[in-house]
Design a protein around this motif. Structure first.
Motif, PDB file in Angstrom:
ATOM      1  N   ARG A   1       0.850  -1.194   0.000  1.00  0.00           N
ATOM      2  CA  ARG A   1       0.000   0.000   0.000  1.00  0.00           C
ATOM      3  C   ARG A   1       0.890   1.250   0.000  1.00  0.00           C
ATOM      4  NH1 ARG A   1      -5.335  -0.598   1.003  1.00  0.00           N
ATOM      5  NH2 ARG A   1      -5.486   1.525   1.829  1.00  0.00           N
ATOM      6  N   TYR A   2       0.619   2.130  -0.930  1.00  0.00           N
ATOM      7  CA  TYR A   2       1.422   3.343  -1.108  1.00  0.00           C
ATOM      8  C   TYR A   2       1.163   4.353   0.001  1.00  0.00           C
ATOM      9  CZ  TYR A   2       2.866   7.789  -3.250  1.00  0.00           C
ATOM     10  OH  TYR A   2       3.429   9.014  -3.498  1.00  0.00           O
ATOM     11  N   SER A   3       2.241   4.959   0.490  1.00  0.00           N
ATOM     12  CA  SER A   3       2.123   6.002   1.510  1.00  0.00           C
ATOM     13  C   SER A   3       2.528   7.362   0.937  1.00  0.00           C
ATOM     14  CB  SER A   3       3.002   5.678   2.727  1.00  0.00           C
ATOM     15  OG  SER A   3       3.017   6.776   3.634  1.00  0.00           O
ATOM     16  N   HIS A   4       3.791   7.499   0.505  1.00  0.00           N
ATOM     17  CA  HIS A   4       4.232   8.790  -0.024  1.00  0.00           C
ATOM     18  C   HIS A   4       5.501   8.657  -0.859  1.00  0.00           C
ATOM     19  CE1 HIS A   4       6.346   8.291   3.861  1.00  0.00           C
ATOM     20  NE2 HIS A   4       7.338   8.942   3.264  1.00  0.00           N
ATOM     21  N   LEU A   5       5.772   9.711  -1.623  1.00  0.00           N
ATOM     22  CA  LEU A   5       6.971   9.781  -2.453  1.00  0.00           C
ATOM     23  C   LEU A   5       8.102  10.383  -1.627  1.00  0.00           C
ATOM     24  CD1 LEU A   5       8.322   9.617  -5.314  1.00  0.00           C
ATOM     25  CD2 LEU A   5       7.430  11.930  -5.713  1.00  0.00           C
ATOM     26  N   LYS A   6       9.212   9.652  -1.538  1.00  0.00           N
ATOM     27  CA  LYS A   6      10.341  10.116  -0.744  1.00  0.00           C
ATOM     28  C   LYS A   6      11.337  10.937  -1.558  1.00  0.00           C
ATOM     29  CE  LYS A   6      12.617   7.507   2.044  1.00  0.00           C
ATOM     30  NZ  LYS A   6      12.719   8.403   3.223  1.00  0.00           N
ATOM     31  N   SER A   7      11.697  10.428  -2.734  1.00  0.00           N
ATOM     32  CA  SER A   7      12.724  11.127  -3.515  1.00  0.00           C
ATOM     33  C   SER A   7      12.607  10.806  -5.002  1.00  0.00           C
ATOM     34  CB  SER A   7      14.127  10.748  -3.023  1.00  0.00           C
ATOM     35  OG  SER A   7      14.408   9.382  -3.319  1.00  0.00           O
ATOM     36  N   VAL A   8      13.210  11.687  -5.792  1.00  0.00           N
ATOM     37  CA  VAL A   8      13.242  11.537  -7.247  1.00  0.00           C
ATOM     38  C   VAL A   8      14.671  11.796  -7.709  1.00  0.00           C
ATOM     39  CG1 VAL A   8      12.427  12.430  -9.454  1.00  0.00           C
ATOM     40  CG2 VAL A   8      10.861  12.332  -7.509  1.00  0.00           C
ATOM     41  N   LYS A   9      15.161  10.923  -8.591  1.00  0.00           N
ATOM     42  CA  LYS A   9      16.499  11.112  -9.161  1.00  0.00           C
ATOM     43  C   LYS A   9      16.388  10.975 -10.679  1.00  0.00           C
ATOM     44  CE  LYS A   9      21.308   9.704  -8.414  1.00  0.00           C
ATOM     45  NZ  LYS A   9      22.189   8.762  -7.655  1.00  0.00           N
ATOM     46  N   LEU A  10      16.585  12.098 -11.367  1.00  0.00           N
ATOM     47  CA  LEU A  10      16.484  12.143 -12.832  1.00  0.00           C
ATOM     48  C   LEU A  10      17.891  12.100 -13.400  1.00  0.00           C
ATOM     49  CD1 LEU A  10      13.949  15.121 -12.903  1.00  0.00           C
ATOM     50  CD2 LEU A  10      13.376  12.685 -13.100  1.00  0.00           C
ATOM     51  N   CYS A  11      18.232  10.995 -14.082  1.00  0.00           N
ATOM     52  CA  CYS A  11      19.588  10.813 -14.593  1.00  0.00           C
ATOM     53  C   CYS A  11      19.641  11.065 -16.103  1.00  0.00           C
ATOM     54  CB  CYS A  11      20.077   9.398 -14.297  1.00  0.00           C
ATOM     55  SG  CYS A  11      20.005   8.928 -12.539  1.00  0.00           S
ATOM     56  N   SER A  12      20.843  11.370 -16.597  1.00  0.00           N
ATOM     57  CA  SER A  12      21.004  11.645 -18.025  1.00  0.00           C
ATOM     58  C   SER A  12      20.556  10.420 -18.850  1.00  0.00           C
ATOM     59  CB  SER A  12      22.462  11.987 -18.321  1.00  0.00           C
ATOM     60  OG  SER A  12      23.321  10.958 -17.838  1.00  0.00           O
ATOM     61  N   ASN A  13      19.993  10.659 -20.048  1.00  0.00           N
ATOM     62  CA  ASN A  13      20.043  11.930 -20.794  1.00  0.00           C
ATOM     63  C   ASN A  13      18.613  12.418 -21.011  1.00  0.00           C
ATOM     64  OD1 ASN A  13      23.016  12.272 -21.772  1.00  0.00           O
ATOM     65  ND2 ASN A  13      22.583  10.110 -22.064  1.00  0.00           N
ATOM     66  N   LEU A  14      18.266  13.528 -20.364  1.00  0.00           N
ATOM     67  CA  LEU A  14      16.881  13.987 -20.342  1.00  0.00           C
ATOM     68  C   LEU A  14      16.778  15.504 -20.450  1.00  0.00           C
ATOM     69  CD1 LEU A  14      15.320  12.018 -17.322  1.00  0.00           C
ATOM     70  CD2 LEU A  14      14.783  11.662 -19.731  1.00  0.00           C
ATOM     71  N   LEU A  15      15.654  15.951 -21.015  1.00  0.00           N
ATOM     72  CA  LEU A  15      15.212  17.330 -20.864  1.00  0.00           C
ATOM     73  C   LEU A  15      13.967  17.243 -19.987  1.00  0.00           C
ATOM     74  CD1 LEU A  15      15.428  18.631 -24.554  1.00  0.00           C
ATOM     75  CD2 LEU A  15      17.063  19.048 -22.705  1.00  0.00           C
ATOM     76  N   VAL A  16      13.917  18.018 -18.914  1.00  0.00           N
ATOM     77  CA  VAL A  16      12.802  17.943 -17.970  1.00  0.00           C
ATOM     78  C   VAL A  16      12.206  19.333 -17.768  1.00  0.00           C
ATOM     79  CG1 VAL A  16      12.057  17.263 -15.671  1.00  0.00           C
ATOM     80  CG2 VAL A  16      13.894  16.011 -16.785  1.00  0.00           C
ATOM     81  N   LYS A  17      10.888  19.423 -17.976  1.00  0.00           N
ATOM     82  CA  LYS A  17      10.203  20.695 -17.758  1.00  0.00           C
ATOM     83  C   LYS A  17       9.735  20.820 -16.322  1.00  0.00           C
ATOM     84  CE  LYS A  17       6.733  23.793 -19.746  1.00  0.00           C
ATOM     85  NZ  LYS A  17       5.993  24.183 -18.546  1.00  0.00           N
ATOM     86  N   ASN A  18       9.171  19.737 -15.776  1.00  0.00           N
ATOM     87  CA  ASN A  18       8.664  19.829 -14.415  1.00  0.00           C
ATOM     88  C   ASN A  18       8.176  18.482 -13.909  1.00  0.00           C
ATOM     89  OD1 ASN A  18       7.867  21.063 -11.974  1.00  0.00           O
ATOM     90  ND2 ASN A  18       7.152  22.878 -13.070  1.00  0.00           N
ATOM     91  N   LEU A  19       7.871  18.465 -12.618  1.00  0.00           N
ATOM     92  CA  LEU A  19       7.285  17.313 -11.937  1.00  0.00           C
ATOM     93  C   LEU A  19       6.096  17.796 -11.115  1.00  0.00           C
ATOM     94  CD1 LEU A  19      10.494  15.610 -10.517  1.00  0.00           C
ATOM     95  CD2 LEU A  19       8.834  14.410 -11.926  1.00  0.00           C
ATOM     96  N   PHE A  20       5.032  17.002 -11.087  1.00  0.00           N
ATOM     97  CA  PHE A  20       3.856  17.323 -10.292  1.00  0.00           C
ATOM     98  C   PHE A  20       3.344  16.063  -9.603  1.00  0.00           C
ATOM     99  CE2 PHE A  20       3.998  20.352 -13.741  1.00  0.00           C
ATOM    100  CZ  PHE A  20       3.572  21.554 -13.188  1.00  0.00           C
ATOM    101  N   THR A  21       2.650  16.250  -8.485  1.00  0.00           N
ATOM    102  CA  THR A  21       1.895  15.153  -7.881  1.00  0.00           C
ATOM    103  C   THR A  21       0.451  15.607  -7.723  1.00  0.00           C
ATOM    104  OG1 THR A  21       2.497  15.908  -5.653  1.00  0.00           O
ATOM    105  CG2 THR A  21       3.824  14.115  -6.613  1.00  0.00           C
ATOM    106  N   SER A  22      -0.459  14.628  -7.773  1.00  0.00           N
ATOM    107  CA  SER A  22      -1.884  14.936  -7.627  1.00  0.00           C
ATOM    108  C   SER A  22      -2.652  13.645  -7.381  1.00  0.00           C
ATOM    109  CB  SER A  22      -2.427  15.617  -8.882  1.00  0.00           C
ATOM    110  OG  SER A  22      -3.811  15.910  -8.743  1.00  0.00           O
ATOM    111  N   ASP A  23      -3.872  13.786  -6.865  1.00  0.00           N
ATOM    112  CA  ASP A  23      -4.783  12.642  -6.738  1.00  0.00           C
ATOM    113  C   ASP A  23      -5.727  12.573  -7.925  1.00  0.00           C
ATOM    114  OD1 ASP A  23      -3.868  11.515  -4.357  1.00  0.00           O
ATOM    115  OD2 ASP A  23      -5.036  12.913  -3.135  1.00  0.00           O
ATOM    116  N   LEU A  24      -5.594  13.526  -8.857  1.00  0.00           N
ATOM    117  CA  LEU A  24      -6.470  13.581 -10.025  1.00  0.00           C
ATOM    118  C   LEU A  24      -5.746  13.126 -11.282  1.00  0.00           C
ATOM    119  CD1 LEU A  24      -8.109  17.081  -9.443  1.00  0.00           C
ATOM    120  CD2 LEU A  24      -9.213  14.854  -9.123  1.00  0.00           C
ATOM    121  N   VAL A  25      -6.514  12.563 -12.222  1.00  0.00           N
ATOM    122  CA  VAL A  25      -5.982  12.237 -13.539  1.00  0.00           C
ATOM    123  C   VAL A  25      -6.243  13.438 -14.445  1.00  0.00           C
ATOM    124  CG1 VAL A  25      -6.173  10.753 -15.562  1.00  0.00           C
ATOM    125  CG2 VAL A  25      -6.391   9.768 -13.274  1.00  0.00           C
ATOM    126  N   PHE A  26      -5.187  14.116 -14.845  1.00  0.00           N
ATOM    127  CA  PHE A  26      -5.319  15.259 -15.746  1.00  0.00           C
ATOM    128  C   PHE A  26      -5.146  14.776 -17.172  1.00  0.00           C
ATOM    129  CE2 PHE A  26      -3.679  17.354 -11.821  1.00  0.00           C
ATOM    130  CZ  PHE A  26      -4.818  18.102 -11.546  1.00  0.00           C
TER     131      PHE A  26
END
Length: 301
Positions: free
Chosen positions: A169-194
């Protein structure tokens, strides 16, 4: 109300002030620049090895983001002809930390009690030389990103991933590590499906809010020129796709039904998903390559 400050969504880069590098860390070739097409700041992470350059939130392993949103939205573009890796550390209700990783380097799905590794299969623009139907073969399903890989909105259902693959059962997000090779605009969390293909008027008319579906907020949206449609320009991947009975062993656009034209989106959201023969054939190839095994065989822990 617990975590009310994180609703209806949380802009992670903005909240943690990534540009100041006080609550986040960077290693190697990580740079911010203004992308004229996306009309905003984009972070470029590149390196000869995925582990040599990365952007990490929070700054140290002893800290935690503490984000409880069910869905993680990653707005990114893999670098053409390159490989990338992303690591997410999530906490279960039993206070166990599970790492969820996805990469173009992974050839098959692997699972332990504390680590899920998903191959990420980059899609190419339809009709291009790199498009899978045009190439016909397993080689198009794995490996580095194609030359014309598109900006992508990846929606990860962290609750379902832990439930499906580890019976946790999921509780929460602890950390994020974005490794090469990427272009990243942003990160979001939500309970909704956009959903970028649904307008506000369509959402109200179909009462999609009661189904947890909402139009893409302006803060999260990719720009769409007048006369064009979002799905003609960008990729939208939701993983795992709601309604799938068996866990998928890779993250890719084909896990979804083909995105219909804007005027058909609401109808599509409200009816059972039907995959075209081309998508079914591609999924069949993916399952052959990744040799899906019973999840229990990988260890549930």
């Amino acid at each position: 109300v617990p975590a009310a400050w994180q609703r209806p969504f949380l802009n992670i880069f903005k909240h943690f002030r990534v540009e100041e590098w006080k609550r986040s860390a960077r290693e190697g070739d990580v740079a911010a620049f203004t992308d004229t097409r996306l009309k905003g700041t984009v972070y470029r992470i590149r390196g000869s090895l995925p582990s040599s350059s990365y952007l990490q939130l929070p700054r140290t392993g002893t800290q935690s983001l503490g984000l409880v949103g069910r869905y993680l939205y990653l707005l990114f573009r893999p670098m053409p002809r390159k490989h990338f890796v992303v690591h997410l550390d999530v906490a279960t209700e039993e206070n166990q930390v599970v790492r969820i990783s996805f990469s173009t380097l992974f050839k098959e799905f692997k699972s332990t009690a504390t680590w899920l590794q998903f191959p990420f299969i980059c899609g190419a623009a339809e009709g291009s030389a790199d498009d899978c139907p045009a190439r016909h073969g397993e080689e198009c399903l794995t490996g580095a990103a194609p030359a014309d890989v598109r900006w992508t909105c990846l929606v990860l259902d962290l609750h379902s991933i832990l439930s499906l693959y580890l019976s946790r059962r999921y509780s929460h997000l602890k950390s994020v590590k974005l490794c090469s090779n990427l272009l990243v605009k942003n990160l979001f969390t939500s309970d909704l499906v956009f959903d970028p293909g649904v307008t506000f008027s369509e959402a109200r008319h179909a009462d999609l809010a009661c189904r947890g579906i909402a139009p893409m907020p302006r803060e999260m949206a990719f720009p769409v020129p007048k006369g064009r449609k979002w799905h003609d320009l960008y990729d939208y991947i939701r993983f795992p796709f709601e309604g799938s009975k068996l866990p998928y062993d890779s993250i890719q656009k084909s896990c979804l039904s083909p995105m219909a034209a804007l005027e058909d989106r609401v109808c599509q959201l409200l009816r059972p998903v039907t995959l075209t023969k081309a998508v079914q054939d591609r999924l069949s190839l993916v399952h052959q390559i990744t040799s899906p095994k019973a999840v229990s065989a990988h260890g549930r822990g």
